[in-house]
Design an enzyme around this catalytic site. Structure first.
Site, PDB file in Angstrom:
ATOM      1  N   ASP A   1       0.813  -1.210   0.000  1.00  0.00           N
ATOM      2  CA  ASP A   1       0.000   0.000   0.000  1.00  0.00           C
ATOM      3  C   ASP A   1       0.852   1.268   0.000  1.00  0.00           C
ATOM      4  O   ASP A   1       0.664   2.154   0.815  1.00  0.00           O
ATOM      5  CB  ASP A   1      -0.904  -0.065   1.251  1.00  0.00           C
ATOM      6  CG  ASP A   1      -1.850   1.104   1.365  1.00  0.00           C
ATOM      7  OD1 ASP A   1      -2.401   1.518   0.341  1.00  0.00           O
ATOM      8  OD2 ASP A   1      -2.026   1.605   2.495  1.00  0.00           O
TER       9      ASP A   1
ATOM     10  N   GLU B   1       3.598  -7.923   7.251  1.00  0.00           N
ATOM     11  CA  GLU B   1       2.413  -8.649   6.802  1.00  0.00           C
ATOM     12  C   GLU B   1       2.720  -9.757   5.808  1.00  0.00           C
ATOM     13  O   GLU B   1       2.097  -9.840   4.737  1.00  0.00           O
ATOM     14  CB  GLU B   1       1.365  -7.680   6.263  1.00  0.00           C
ATOM     15  CG  GLU B   1       0.951  -6.682   7.321  1.00  0.00           C
ATOM     16  CD  GLU B   1      -0.361  -5.964   7.048  1.00  0.00           C
ATOM     17  OE1 GLU B   1      -0.922  -6.137   5.962  1.00  0.00           O
ATOM     18  OE2 GLU B   1      -0.821  -5.245   7.948  1.00  0.00           O
TER      19      GLU B   1
ATOM     20  N   TYR C   1      -6.748  -3.202  12.101  1.00  0.00           N
ATOM     21  CA  TYR C   1      -7.520  -1.980  11.876  1.00  0.00           C
ATOM     22  C   TYR C   1      -8.963  -2.149  12.327  1.00  0.00           C
ATOM     23  O   TYR C   1      -9.880  -2.186  11.517  1.00  0.00           O
ATOM     24  CB  TYR C   1      -7.416  -1.586  10.399  1.00  0.00           C
ATOM     25  CG  TYR C   1      -6.025  -1.080  10.091  1.00  0.00           C
ATOM     26  CD1 TYR C   1      -5.721   0.265  10.222  1.00  0.00           C
ATOM     27  CD2 TYR C   1      -5.006  -1.960   9.751  1.00  0.00           C
ATOM     28  CE1 TYR C   1      -4.435   0.729  10.005  1.00  0.00           C
ATOM     29  CE2 TYR C   1      -3.720  -1.509   9.530  1.00  0.00           C
ATOM     30  CZ  TYR C   1      -3.433  -0.156   9.661  1.00  0.00           C
ATOM     31  OH  TYR C   1      -2.158   0.304   9.462  1.00  0.00           O
TER      32      TYR C   1
ATOM     33  N   GLU D   1       0.591  -1.538  14.150  1.00  0.00           N
ATOM     34  CA  GLU D   1      -0.233  -0.664  13.299  1.00  0.00           C
ATOM     35  C   GLU D   1      -1.665  -0.647  13.807  1.00  0.00           C
ATOM     36  O   GLU D   1      -2.239  -1.701  14.090  1.00  0.00           O
ATOM     37  CB  GLU D   1      -0.267  -1.154  11.836  1.00  0.00           C
ATOM     38  CG  GLU D   1       1.009  -0.938  11.073  1.00  0.00           C
ATOM     39  CD  GLU D   1       0.914  -1.346   9.599  1.00  0.00           C
ATOM     40  OE1 GLU D   1      -0.203  -1.348   9.039  1.00  0.00           O
ATOM     41  OE2 GLU D   1       1.963  -1.655   9.013  1.00  0.00           O
TER      42      GLU D   1
HETATM   43  C1  GCB Z   1      -1.349  -2.355   6.599  1.00  0.00           C
HETATM   44  C2  GCB Z   1      -0.040  -2.234   5.934  1.00  0.00           C
HETATM   45  C3  GCB Z   1       0.281  -0.803   5.544  1.00  0.00           C
HETATM   46  C4  GCB Z   1      -0.953  -0.133   4.983  1.00  0.00           C
HETATM   47  C5  GCB Z   1      -2.026  -0.128   6.042  1.00  0.00           C
HETATM   48  C6  GCB Z   1      -3.330   0.510   5.544  1.00  0.00           C
HETATM   49  O1  GCB Z   1      -1.646  -3.297   7.274  1.00  0.00           O
HETATM   50  O2  GCB Z   1       1.009  -2.777   6.679  1.00  0.00           O
HETATM   51  O3  GCB Z   1       1.319  -0.820   4.604  1.00  0.00           O
HETATM   52  O4  GCB Z   1      -0.704   1.153   4.520  1.00  0.00           O
HETATM   53  O5  GCB Z   1      -2.313  -1.431   6.423  1.00  0.00           O
HETATM   54  O6  GCB Z   1      -3.540   1.686   5.783  1.00  0.00           O
HETATM   55  O7  GCB Z   1      -4.091  -0.171   4.878  1.00  0.00           O
END
Ligand code: GCB
Length: 634
Positions: A173, A423, A476, A512
């Site tokens: 990403d 990841e 997330y 994250e």
């Molecule tokens: C993740 C990735 C990161 C992305 C992020 C996202 O898990 O490690 O590279 O930018 O999510 O914002 O989707």
């Protein structure tokens, strides 16, 4: 590989500036090689445009064809080499990084090839240069990512309105910026010189005595012919320039220095004088006290240790308050920019962070030096992202990326952990042995730092964690899962972290979490993409982290992301990934102020740091009122 530094025996000059640039035809990427574009000025083969170095080339022009180009591009420039460089010394050419693959010629003759972005490479060019005359350097750079590059990508041919076109796809990403991303240096060394230095530091039980173990590798004819006559004198100077230790080595060039009343290297906010660096001066001599070479290296004296519940620096448990980041900015892309780097460190300190992960690739050497000076701890990540389809070729390249990374960064006190992947698809059966190899290989390169990887598969499915020392997980909640549901964050974070700890009995950190946030979008009650929502998502995580902190094994929280950054074009991204706490122009969003209060509050609770006077905005002098209000008054 040592960073190029001037000394009484070495000269350094940079080739940064405006180069000439050509984009190859995507359908004919090897044309330049076949037609020998490197044999003469590029402009004699193709029309050139000016291109800044260092910078990504993608966003410099207004052309979509260059922004989205797949395949090779060419750079060249002229430079003079002084006559004096031709006498009794050697000359080296060094690139801080070229993404992804680089082929370099000097005066039409092949000088070096290197694969892997974000990592330096160098070669001797003594025999290729014209002294006291003009020279030409030509670079071909290829940004194509395939299934065996690190990171992986896919190239395919797809029909478009004009016939077919070449498409580069990747699952990670962030935008696949390319070009000469960091400085290009020419530097001289004596004929026999200090090629490698490795230092390992330690502290006595009460942190009063420091030891610096060193090992020096020499390159040159004097080393081969008269092996036993070489020796080094090493001195350590404190910040005031006072010598605090010295030693003379034997011909093995391995040994140890002791610093009494040492000032240990401490992270920011863990001590009132963080980032203390000594200077190690190394003088290499041949027989009869003939001085051959001098190299100086900054050294922070600290010790790391870890168990299945804690991670300690200088005997004190660490609680990480940090970020995942990117090297990313408008116009220059991933190109090194000292102004941006200094701004970023000022923001890190303003917000009270003590750490960041170099997601998802090694950052510039200059930023590593900054981190040393400012006491910012680094989880140093290799360029392996979304790793899948595990095979031997990929494994070899993955190991090579770690070998190059460890060699580059092992002397930085700021580097406290190696991250061997972000990841990876660790639910796949082959992930087990693959990561066993990668982790053990990394350990064989450096046993003084723990190994982690940022994992996103559920702990039940994971097959890599048992090979790591510290578990990092990305999740997330309220964004990718249960979008918008602020009531589905806290308990889920607590149970996921607990699940990881139960499975592996190792320290755990959240590497994250976050929410995309469009600067200036305000919606009350909180709604996805608004500043209110990002603030609320953070707050729900803080609650989970505080519950987890009571379990000693939970050792840190890393927001995704420090600043907004560019990605490939997708319908989930509005001008890029907006999970930054700072905008891409490095200004705070609302959540930055909240995070600042938390990070300093944690600093005060965990590390007894002072908090800045402006941490809380004045609202009302409660003490001045002698009227007791209660909620019924509202
Ligand atoms: C993740 C990735 C990161 C992305 C992020 C996202 O898990 O490690 O590279 O930018 O999510 O914002 O989707």
């Amino acid at each position: 590989m040592l960073y190029p530094r001037e000394s009484e025996t070495r000269e350094v000059r940079t080739l940064d500036g405006i180069w000439n640039f050509v984009r190859s035809d995507e359908t004919n990427p090897t044309q330049g090689i076949r037609d020998g574009w490197f044999k003469d000025d590029l402009s004699k083969s193709m029309p050139t445009i000016p291109m800044p170095v260092p910078a990504s080339y993608n966003d410099i022009t207004t052309e979509q064809t260059l922004r989205d180009h797949v395949g090779t591009v060419w750079y060249d420039r002229k430079f003079f080499v002084p006559r004096s460089w031709g006498q009794d010394q050697r000359v080296w050419l060094r690139f801080g990084s070229v993404h992804y693959e680089a082929f370099v010629w000097i005066n039409g003759r092949s000088a070096v090839k290197h694969e892997m972005g974000h990592l330096p490479f160098e070669t001797e060019v003594t025999h290729l240069l014209n002294y006291g005359a003009e020279n030409r350097i030509t670079v071909m750079c290829d940004n194509a990512l395939i299934q065996t590059t690190v990171p992986q990508g896919k190239i395919s041919e797809v029909a478009n309105d004009d016939g077919v076109t070449i498409i580069q796809s990747y699952t990670f990403d962030f935008f696949n910026y390319a070009g000469i991303h960091r400085s290009v240096h020419l530097y001289t060394t004596p004929k026999t010189f200090i090629e490698e230095v490795e230092v390992k530091t330690n502290l006595s039980q009460n942190n009063s005595v420091g030891t610096v173990d060193y090992s020096i590798t020499v390159n040159g004819t004097a080393a081969n012919e008269a092996e036993n006559t070489l020796f080094a004198r090493l001195q350590i100077y404190n910040r005031e320039g006072v010598q605090v230790a010295n030693v003379t080595s034997d011909s093995k060039l391995v040994g140890s220095l002791q610093v009494d009343n040492v000032k240990p290297w401490w992270p920011y906010l863990m001590h009132s004088d963080p980032g203390y660096l000594y200077e190690l001066e190394i003088r290499l001599y041949a027989a009869k006290e003939q001085l051959l070479d001098v190299y100086r290296l900054k050294v922070g004296i600290r010790t790391l240790s870890w168990t299945n519940t804690t991670f300690l620096i200088n005997g004190k448990p660490i609680y990480f308050r940090g970020f995942g980041r990117h090297e990313d900015a408008d116009v220059r892309g991933r190109g090194l920019d000292n102004a941006l780097m200094a701004r970023d460190f000022n923001l890190l300190k303003w917000i009270g962070a003590n750490a960041y992960r170099t997601s998802h690739y090694p950052y510039s050497e200059e930023s590593m030096q900054f981190a040393d000076q400012h006491g910012i701890m680094i989880i140093d990540e290799c360029p392996s992202v979304d790793t899948e389809n595990f095979n031997q070729v990929l494994l070899d390249r993955h190991k090579s990326s770690l070998e190059q990374l460890v060699h580059r960064d092992r002397n930085h006190p700021s580097v406290v952990m190696w991250s061997i992947a972000n990841e990876p698809r660790t639910g796949q059966v082959n992930a087990d042995t693959y990561f066993q190899f990668v982790a053990n290989y990394t350990r064989s390169l450096d046993s003084t730092r723990p190994i982690t990887a940022a994992i996103a598969v559920p702990s039940n499915d994971d097959k890599a964690g048992r090979h790591l020392d510290i578990i990092s997980f990305n999740r997330y909640n309220a964004w990718y899962s249960n979008t918008g549901r602020l009531d589905m964050v806290t308990q889920r974070v607590i149970s996921e972290a607990t699940g990881w700890n139960k499975k592996y009995d190792k320290p755990v950190l959240m590497s994250e979490y976050g929410a995309d946030t469009l600067e200036g979008l305000h919606l009350q009650p909180a709604f996805v993409w608004s500043e209110e929502f990002q603030t609320e998502v953070f707050s729900r995580h803080f609650k989970a982290f505080d519950a987890l902190r009571r379990q000693k094994w939970f050792i840190g929280e890393f927001v995704w992301n420090f600043a907004d950054f560019k990605t490939a074009q997708t319908y989930t991204r509005v001008g890029g990934n907006k999970k930054g706490v700072f905008t891409r122009a490095r200004q705070p969003k609302a959540a930055a102020h909240l995070l600042r209060q938390r990070y300093f509050a944690l600093g005060r609770e965990v590390d007894q740091c002072n908090v800045p006077n402006d941490l809380f905005t004045y609202i009302v002098d409660v003490g001045a009122s002698n009227v007791n209000h209660d909620s019924a008054d509202l």
